[in-house]
Design an enzyme around this catalytic site. Structure first.
Site, PDB file in Angstrom:
ATOM      1  N   GLY A   9      -0.758 -24.525  20.136  1.00  0.00           N
ATOM      2  CA  GLY A   9      -0.985 -23.120  20.490  1.00  0.00           C
ATOM      3  C   GLY A   9      -1.930 -22.970  21.667  1.00  0.00           C
ATOM      4  N   ASP A  58       8.356 -26.168  18.892  1.00  0.00           N
ATOM      5  CA  ASP A  58       8.584 -24.970  18.082  1.00  0.00           C
ATOM      6  C   ASP A  58       8.286 -25.303  16.625  1.00  0.00           C
ATOM      7  OD1 ASP A  58       9.403 -22.774  16.730  1.00  0.00           O
ATOM      8  OD2 ASP A  58      11.485 -22.829  17.415  1.00  0.00           O
ATOM      9  N   ASN A  85      -3.880 -25.070  15.663  1.00  0.00           N
ATOM     10  CA  ASN A  85      -4.318 -23.725  16.039  1.00  0.00           C
ATOM     11  C   ASN A  85      -3.162 -22.723  16.144  1.00  0.00           C
ATOM     12  OD1 ASN A  85      -6.011 -21.669  17.553  1.00  0.00           O
ATOM     13  ND2 ASN A  85      -4.626 -22.316  19.194  1.00  0.00           N
ATOM     14  N   SER A 137      -7.994 -18.450   8.423  1.00  0.00           N
ATOM     15  CA  SER A 137      -8.406 -17.074   8.725  1.00  0.00           C
ATOM     16  C   SER A 137      -9.111 -16.502   7.496  1.00  0.00           C
ATOM     17  CB  SER A 137      -7.155 -16.240   9.013  1.00  0.00           C
ATOM     18  OG  SER A 137      -7.432 -14.875   8.903  1.00  0.00           O
ATOM     19  N   TYR A 150       1.045 -13.825   6.102  1.00  0.00           N
ATOM     20  CA  TYR A 150      -0.013 -14.472   6.891  1.00  0.00           C
ATOM     21  C   TYR A 150      -1.102 -15.024   5.969  1.00  0.00           C
ATOM     22  CZ  TYR A 150      -3.559 -14.863  10.606  1.00  0.00           C
ATOM     23  OH  TYR A 150      -4.523 -15.315  11.494  1.00  0.00           O
ATOM     24  N   LYS A 154      -2.195 -18.914   5.600  1.00  0.00           N
ATOM     25  CA  LYS A 154      -3.549 -19.362   5.953  1.00  0.00           C
ATOM     26  C   LYS A 154      -4.282 -19.934   4.738  1.00  0.00           C
ATOM     27  CE  LYS A 154      -3.410 -18.488  10.317  1.00  0.00           C
ATOM     28  NZ  LYS A 154      -3.519 -19.578  11.294  1.00  0.00           N
ATOM     29  N   ILE A 184     -11.318 -11.650  15.997  1.00  0.00           N
ATOM     30  CA  ILE A 184     -11.821 -12.173  17.271  1.00  0.00           C
ATOM     31  C   ILE A 184     -11.006 -11.518  18.388  1.00  0.00           C
ATOM     32  CG2 ILE A 184     -12.219 -14.281  18.624  1.00  0.00           C
ATOM     33  CD1 ILE A 184     -13.703 -14.477  15.951  1.00  0.00           C
TER      34      ILE A 184
HETATM   35  N1  LIG Z   1      -7.363 -13.690  16.961  1.00  0.00           N
HETATM   36  C1  LIG Z   1      -7.919 -13.551  15.781  1.00  0.00           C
HETATM   37  O1  LIG Z   1      -8.630 -12.572  15.529  1.00  0.00           O
HETATM   38  C2  LIG Z   1      -7.704 -14.600  14.718  1.00  0.00           C
HETATM   39  C3  LIG Z   1      -8.432 -14.496  13.530  1.00  0.00           C
HETATM   40  C4  LIG Z   1      -8.265 -15.458  12.548  1.00  0.00           C
HETATM   41  C5  LIG Z   1      -7.402 -16.517  12.752  1.00  0.00           C
HETATM   42  N2  LIG Z   1      -6.693 -16.601  13.916  1.00  0.00           N
HETATM   43  C6  LIG Z   1      -5.795 -17.745  14.060  1.00  0.00           C
HETATM   44  O2  LIG Z   1      -6.154 -18.495  15.199  1.00  0.00           O
HETATM   45  C7  LIG Z   1      -5.014 -19.069  15.817  1.00  0.00           C
HETATM   46  C8  LIG Z   1      -4.952 -18.676  17.267  1.00  0.00           C
HETATM   47  O3  LIG Z   1      -4.966 -17.266  17.363  1.00  0.00           O
HETATM   48  P1  LIG Z   1      -4.811 -16.518  18.760  1.00  0.00           P
HETATM   49  O4  LIG Z   1      -5.488 -15.215  18.623  1.00  0.00           O
HETATM   50  O5  LIG Z   1      -5.154 -17.425  19.877  1.00  0.00           O
HETATM   51  O6  LIG Z   1      -3.225 -16.232  18.756  1.00  0.00           O
HETATM   52  P2  LIG Z   1      -2.250 -15.974  19.992  1.00  0.00           P
HETATM   53  O7  LIG Z   1      -3.022 -15.585  21.204  1.00  0.00           O
HETATM   54  O8  LIG Z   1      -1.192 -15.047  19.520  1.00  0.00           O
HETATM   55  O9  LIG Z   1      -1.625 -17.418  20.234  1.00  0.00           O
HETATM   56  C9  LIG Z   1      -0.765 -17.983  19.276  1.00  0.00           C
HETATM   57  C10 LIG Z   1      -0.306 -19.346  19.741  1.00  0.00           C
HETATM   58  O10 LIG Z   1       0.652 -19.822  18.776  1.00  0.00           O
HETATM   59  C11 LIG Z   1       1.800 -20.297  19.463  1.00  0.00           C
HETATM   60  N3  LIG Z   1       3.037 -20.126  18.704  1.00  0.00           N
HETATM   61  C12 LIG Z   1       3.670 -18.975  18.379  1.00  0.00           C
HETATM   62  N4  LIG Z   1       4.844 -19.231  17.760  1.00  0.00           N
HETATM   63  C13 LIG Z   1       4.934 -20.589  17.697  1.00  0.00           C
HETATM   64  C14 LIG Z   1       5.922 -21.484  17.200  1.00  0.00           C
HETATM   65  N5  LIG Z   1       7.057 -21.057  16.621  1.00  0.00           N
HETATM   66  N6  LIG Z   1       5.706 -22.806  17.334  1.00  0.00           N
HETATM   67  C15 LIG Z   1       4.568 -23.270  17.911  1.00  0.00           C
HETATM   68  N7  LIG Z   1       3.607 -22.489  18.415  1.00  0.00           N
HETATM   69  C16 LIG Z   1       3.788 -21.154  18.307  1.00  0.00           C
HETATM   70  C17 LIG Z   1       1.874 -19.459  20.728  1.00  0.00           C
HETATM   71  O11 LIG Z   1       2.642 -20.180  21.690  1.00  0.00           O
HETATM   72  P3  LIG Z   1       3.423 -19.394  22.911  1.00  0.00           P
HETATM   73  O12 LIG Z   1       2.327 -18.710  23.680  1.00  0.00           O
HETATM   74  O13 LIG Z   1       4.080 -20.429  23.673  1.00  0.00           O
HETATM   75  O14 LIG Z   1       4.357 -18.426  22.230  1.00  0.00           O
HETATM   76  C18 LIG Z   1       0.403 -19.293  21.094  1.00  0.00           C
HETATM   77  O15 LIG Z   1      -0.030 -20.380  21.865  1.00  0.00           O
HETATM   78  C19 LIG Z   1      -3.809 -18.577  15.005  1.00  0.00           C
HETATM   79  O16 LIG Z   1      -3.443 -19.546  14.063  1.00  0.00           O
HETATM   80  C20 LIG Z   1      -4.351 -17.349  14.293  1.00  0.00           C
HETATM   81  O17 LIG Z   1      -3.681 -17.100  13.088  1.00  0.00           O
HETATM   82  C21 LIG Z   1      -6.834 -15.668  14.894  1.00  0.00           C
END
Ligand SMILES: NC(=O)c1ccc[n+]([C@@H]2O[C@H](COP(=O)([O-])OP(=O)(O)OC[C@H]3O[C@@H](n4cnc5c(N)ncnc54)[C@H](OP(=O)(O)O)[C@@H]3O)[C@@H](O)[C@H]2O)c1
Length: 244
Positions: A9, A58, A85, A137, A150, A154, A184
């Site tokens: 990710g 993927d 991630n 999360s 979700y 998680k 975040i």
């Molecule tokens: N942001 C928050 O507030 C928050 C809070 C708690 C936990 N998290 C967790 O932290 C992690 C990163 O979050 P983020 O905010 O950086 O999310 P994000 O900006 O939406 O990025 C998600 C990443 O996952 C990849 N992804 C999506 N579909 C996929 C698939 N089928 N196979 C492989 N990779 C895939 C995407 O790749 P592409 O760009 O190529 O589609 C992207 O790089 C996630 O696991 C999320 O659940 C986030």
């Protein structure tokens, strides 16, 4: 010796910040992305092939995950740090959840991540060294009724951390930990509805959302050799969510 990190990710909000942080720390980063080849090319352009290599993978497709991780292992037989991630949301309440939204989230966030770990963990065992950081999360810790798929995915990742950590032998310097961020500031957060954000802020002692650098800095520590006396630990990074 320069350490090698595999970060799934890489193109997301967390991914890009973690990438920057690790490159500043002189790691070689192997990153995976899912869809956006054009953006991935732009990202690579910002670094050099001495710092970064990316692969398309993927996580919804386990056969693809196996093929890509095997290729990564062939190219890089030593992987010091694994950061699981990648993750998505398709939010809904249990009674409205479509089959597709169930499977998309469980496959990507949980089964895909397990498949990556299944292939990379033996590499670390062979080298008797590894740091694994799993991105869960607070939704996986407390559960959220509007995010059932979700939250389950998680929560399952917390179980994966415990399973892997319990398999480490005494002569292996392998440490597995889980991060549970609260809200975040990323694109994922921008997609959340304001009601959810307000609910979070109400229950959060810090009364603000976090920053990707908060997550990246803790990840940096958990990946380091200085992190030598934790195992199977869940690190919540959530401004004190549900604690005040
Ligand atoms: N942001 C928050 O507030 C928050 C809070 C708690 C936990 N998290 C967790 O932290 C992690 C990163 O979050 P983020 O905010 O950086 O999310 P994000 O900006 O939406 O990025 C998600 C990443 O996952 C990849 N992804 C999506 N579909 C996929 C698939 N089928 N196979 C492989 N990779 C895939 C995407 O790749 P592409 O760009 O190529 O589609 C992207 O790089 C996630 O696991 C999320 O659940 C986030």
């Amino acid at each position: 010796m320069r350490k090698i990190v595999l970060l799934t990710g890489i193109m997301g909000g967390f991914g890009k910040k973690i990438l920057d942080t690790f490159i500043k720390d002189n790691y070689f980063v192997i990153g995976t992305y899912a869809k956006n080849a054009r953006k991935a090319k732009e990202l690579v352009g910002r670094y050099t092939s001495k710092n970064l290599e990316i692969y398309q993978m993927d996580q919804r497709n386990l056969e693809n995950v196996s093929r890509v991780t095997q290729k990564i292992i062939l190219d890089y037989p030593v992987i010091d740090v694994l950061i699981l991630n990648a993750g998505i949301t398709r939010d809904s309440f249990i009674f409205n959840m479509t089959e597709n939204n169930w499977s998309e989230v469980i496959d990507t966030n949980l089964l895909g991540a397990i498949q990556v770990a299944k292939n990379i963990f033996p590499v670390m065992r062979r080298n008797k060294f590894g740091r694994i950081i799993i991105m869960s999360s607070v939704s996986g810790v407390y559960g959220r009724e509007g995010q059932v798929n979700y939250s389950l995915s998680k929560g399952g990742l917390i179980g994966l951390s415990q399973l892997l950590g319990s398999m480490v032998d005494l002569n292996e310097d392998i440490i597995v930990n889980t991060l549970a961020p609260g809200m975040i500031k990323t694109e994922m957060l921008d997609m959340s509805n304001q009601k959810n954000v307000n609910q979070f802020l109400k229950a959060c002692c810090a009364k603000r959302v976090g920053d990707t650098s908060d997550v990246a800095e803790l990840t940096r520590f958990l990946a380091s050799k200085s992190n030598c006396y934790s195992q199977n630990t869940l690190f919540q990074i959530d401004g004190g969510f549900m604690k005040c």
